[in-house]
Design a protein around this motif. Structure first.
Motif, PDB file in Angstrom:
ATOM      1  N   GLY A  74       0.813  -1.203   0.000  1.00 30.39           N
ATOM      2  CA  GLY A  74       0.000   0.000   0.000  1.00 30.39           C
ATOM      3  C   GLY A  74       0.847   1.253   0.000  1.00 30.39           C
ATOM      4  N   LYS A  75       0.182   2.379  -0.131  1.00 24.35           N
ATOM      5  CA  LYS A  75       0.859   3.676  -0.083  1.00 24.35           C
ATOM      6  C   LYS A  75       1.035   4.083   1.367  1.00 24.35           C
ATOM      7  CE  LYS A  75      -1.369   7.493  -0.694  1.00 24.35           C
ATOM      8  NZ  LYS A  75      -2.193   8.571  -1.272  1.00 24.35           N
ATOM      9  N   MET A  76       2.290   4.337   1.751  1.00 23.17           N
ATOM     10  CA  MET A  76       2.571   4.726   3.130  1.00 23.17           C
ATOM     11  C   MET A  76       2.591   6.248   3.299  1.00 23.17           C
ATOM     12  SD  MET A  76       5.556   5.702   5.029  1.00 23.17           S
ATOM     13  CE  MET A  76       5.781   5.835   6.798  1.00 23.17           C
ATOM     14  N   ALA A  77       3.086   6.971   2.271  1.00 24.90           N
ATOM     15  CA  ALA A  77       3.179   8.431   2.358  1.00 24.90           C
ATOM     16  C   ALA A  77       3.344   9.007   0.963  1.00 24.90           C
ATOM     17  CB  ALA A  77       4.345   8.848   3.253  1.00 24.90           C
ATOM     18  N   SER A  78       3.053  10.307   0.823  1.00 22.88           N
ATOM     19  CA  SER A  78       3.288  11.047  -0.415  1.00 22.88           C
ATOM     20  C   SER A  78       3.938  12.373  -0.065  1.00 22.88           C
ATOM     21  CB  SER A  78       1.981  11.308  -1.167  1.00 22.88           C
ATOM     22  OG  SER A  78       1.408  10.114  -1.645  1.00 22.88           O
ATOM     23  N   SER A  79       4.930  12.786  -0.874  1.00 24.44           N
ATOM     24  CA  SER A  79       5.594  14.053  -0.628  1.00 24.44           C
ATOM     25  C   SER A  79       6.403  14.451  -1.847  1.00 24.44           C
ATOM     26  CB  SER A  79       6.506  13.951   0.601  1.00 24.44           C
ATOM     27  OG  SER A  79       7.182  15.164   0.852  1.00 24.44           O
ATOM     28  N   LYS A  80       6.328  15.731  -2.224  1.00 22.05           N
ATOM     29  CA  LYS A  80       7.183  16.313  -3.258  1.00 22.05           C
ATOM     30  C   LYS A  80       7.151  15.535  -4.580  1.00 22.05           C
ATOM     31  CE  LYS A  80      10.318  18.245   0.209  1.00 22.05           C
ATOM     32  NZ  LYS A  80       9.809  19.617   0.125  1.00 22.05           N
ATOM     33  N   GLY A  81       5.982  14.999  -4.925  1.00 24.65           N
ATOM     34  CA  GLY A  81       5.844  14.266  -6.182  1.00 24.65           C
ATOM     35  C   GLY A  81       6.250  12.816  -6.099  1.00 24.65           C
ATOM     36  N   PHE A  82       6.500  12.305  -4.898  1.00 23.97           N
ATOM     37  CA  PHE A  82       6.912  10.909  -4.703  1.00 23.97           C
ATOM     38  C   PHE A  82       5.901  10.177  -3.832  1.00 23.97           C
ATOM     39  CE2 PHE A  82      10.828  13.054  -5.742  1.00 23.97           C
ATOM     40  CZ  PHE A  82      11.555  12.127  -6.471  1.00 23.97           C
ATOM     41  N   ARG A  83       5.824   8.878  -4.033  1.00 21.77           N
ATOM     42  CA  ARG A  83       5.084   7.998  -3.139  1.00 21.77           C
ATOM     43  C   ARG A  83       6.065   7.066  -2.453  1.00 21.77           C
ATOM     44  NH1 ARG A  83       0.242   9.976  -4.109  1.00 21.77           N
ATOM     45  NH2 ARG A  83      -1.055   9.320  -5.862  1.00 21.77           N
ATOM     46  N   ILE A  84       5.761   6.731  -1.210  1.00 22.60           N
ATOM     47  CA  ILE A  84       6.482   5.665  -0.535  1.00 22.60           C
ATOM     48  C   ILE A  84       5.557   4.464  -0.457  1.00 22.60           C
ATOM     49  CG2 ILE A  84       7.580   4.890   1.598  1.00 22.60           C
ATOM     50  CD1 ILE A  84       8.409   7.754   2.111  1.00 22.60           C
ATOM     51  N   ILE A  85       5.999   3.392  -1.100  1.00 23.72           N
ATOM     52  CA  ILE A  85       5.230   2.145  -1.131  1.00 23.72           C
ATOM     53  C   ILE A  85       5.700   1.269   0.021  1.00 23.72           C
ATOM     54  CG2 ILE A  85       4.679   0.079  -2.472  1.00 23.72           C
ATOM     55  CD1 ILE A  85       5.406   1.735  -4.992  1.00 23.72           C
ATOM     56  N   GLU A  86       4.749   0.783   0.797  1.00 22.27           N
ATOM     57  CA  GLU A  86       5.038  -0.098   1.928  1.00 22.27           C
ATOM     58  C   GLU A  86       4.661  -1.534   1.563  1.00 22.27           C
ATOM     59  OE1 GLU A  86       4.199   0.327   6.584  1.00 22.27           O
ATOM     60  OE2 GLU A  86       2.388  -0.169   5.439  1.00 22.27           O
ATOM     61  N   VAL A  87       5.591  -2.447   1.774  1.00 24.33           N
ATOM     62  CA  VAL A  87       5.347  -3.872   1.552  1.00 24.33           C
ATOM     63  C   VAL A  87       5.564  -4.575   2.889  1.00 24.33           C
ATOM     64  CG1 VAL A  87       6.017  -5.952   0.300  1.00 24.33           C
ATOM     65  CG2 VAL A  87       6.153  -3.711  -0.830  1.00 24.33           C
ATOM     66  N   LEU A  88       4.549  -5.253   3.380  1.00 21.64           N
ATOM     67  CA  LEU A  88       4.624  -5.976   4.645  1.00 21.64           C
ATOM     68  C   LEU A  88       4.453  -7.466   4.403  1.00 21.64           C
ATOM     69  CD1 LEU A  88       2.370  -3.678   6.852  1.00 21.64           C
ATOM     70  CD2 LEU A  88       4.851  -3.590   6.610  1.00 21.64           C
ATOM     71  N   ARG A  89       5.280  -8.263   5.051  1.00 20.59           N
ATOM     72  CA  ARG A  89       5.116  -9.707   4.990  1.00 20.59           C
ATOM     73  C   ARG A  89       4.494 -10.198   6.276  1.00 20.59           C
ATOM     74  NH1 ARG A  89       9.051 -14.263   2.368  1.00 20.59           N
ATOM     75  NH2 ARG A  89       7.408 -15.837   2.275  1.00 20.59           N
ATOM     76  N   GLU A  90       3.465 -11.011   6.155  1.00 24.32           N
ATOM     77  CA  GLU A  90       2.780 -11.511   7.351  1.00 24.32           C
ATOM     78  C   GLU A  90       3.748 -12.290   8.216  1.00 24.32           C
ATOM     79  OE1 GLU A  90      -0.585 -13.715   6.080  1.00 24.32           O
ATOM     80  OE2 GLU A  90      -1.596 -11.986   5.175  1.00 24.32           O
TER      81      GLU A  90
END
Length: 227
Positions: A210-226
């Motif tokens: 999912g998307k963790m954060a957005s800033s300055k034209g960038f997204r931070i994508i978060e990947v979690l493993r169960e």
């Protein structure tokens, strides 16, 4: 290869701009420059050079990742995927001196710079390994093939192309340990949202993306493993 050192960084990278920073052996002259940078509140003095990603500054995307990524665990096995001259690896090492921080890249010069910068800043817990474009380790004698990572941070090389990027990410993200997390910074106009959807499908059951954060034209994508 001749190395020329200078205490001043220029405004641009000159003819190296025509050379891809993901070349295994950059053909450009290895002209070293010294920068002072701030990495998650820590001051660091680092060497940079031609033929390496962001050879004259701290990249904006990397800055966004370092600002918004959660605090790392105190220990574990961490990965900086596509390390360049090492700002992410250094940040992880500063935050978690008890962790094993692996920095990987296809670029031999980048790996050398990361090692130099880790030593220069007292980060004895940083190790480097060279990979090919498919993410296979080709020179990392100390990295075990089945090593799982508790944390992955990356400003991935989007400009290598979608197919190559997908191959690279699928070589490393499945190596997250149970309960592990990855944080990738990607420009919105270079396909951050479509990459998020693709990773959800490609990683499948046992992972959440999912998307963790957005800033300055960038997204931070978060990947979690169960876990």
């Amino acid at each position: 290869m001749q190395k020329t050192r200078s205490a001043h960084a220029g405004k641009g990278d000159g003819p190296v701009m025509a050379e891809q920073y993901f070349s295994a052996e950059p053909a450009s002259q290895d002209v070293r420059r010294t920068l002072r940078v701030t990495l998650r509140g820590r001051e660091a003095e680092v060497e940079v050079s031609n033929g390496v990603f962001c050879a004259s500054r701290l990249d904006l995307g990397t800055s966004v990742l370092l600002k918004h990524a959660p605090e790392p665990p105190e220990s574990g096995a961490f990965l900086d995927l596509g390390c360049g001259w090492g700002p992410i690896a250094l940040s992880l090492a500063f935050a978690a001196p008890e962790a094993d921080v692996w920095a990987v890249d296809v670029n031999e010069r980048a790996l050398e710079l990361t090692g130099v910068n880790a030593e220069r800043n007292g980060c004895g817990n940083v190790r480097t390994a060279r990979t090919d474009m498919d993410g296979r380790v080709v020179d990392g004698r100390q990295m075990e093939d089945d090593l799982a990572f508790d944390l992955i941070w990356s400003n991935p090389p989007i400009r290598i192309g979608k197919e190559a990027l997908h191959t690279l990410l699928m070589a490393w993200l499945p190596r997250l340990a149970p309960g592990g997390a990855a944080y990738l910074v990607v420009q919105k106009n270079l396909g951050a949202d479509s990459l998020t959807g693709w990773l959800t499908e490609a990683l499948g059951a046992g992972f959440s993306v999912g998307k963790m954060a957005s800033s300055k034209g960038f997204r931070i994508i978060e990947v979690l493993r169960e876990g």
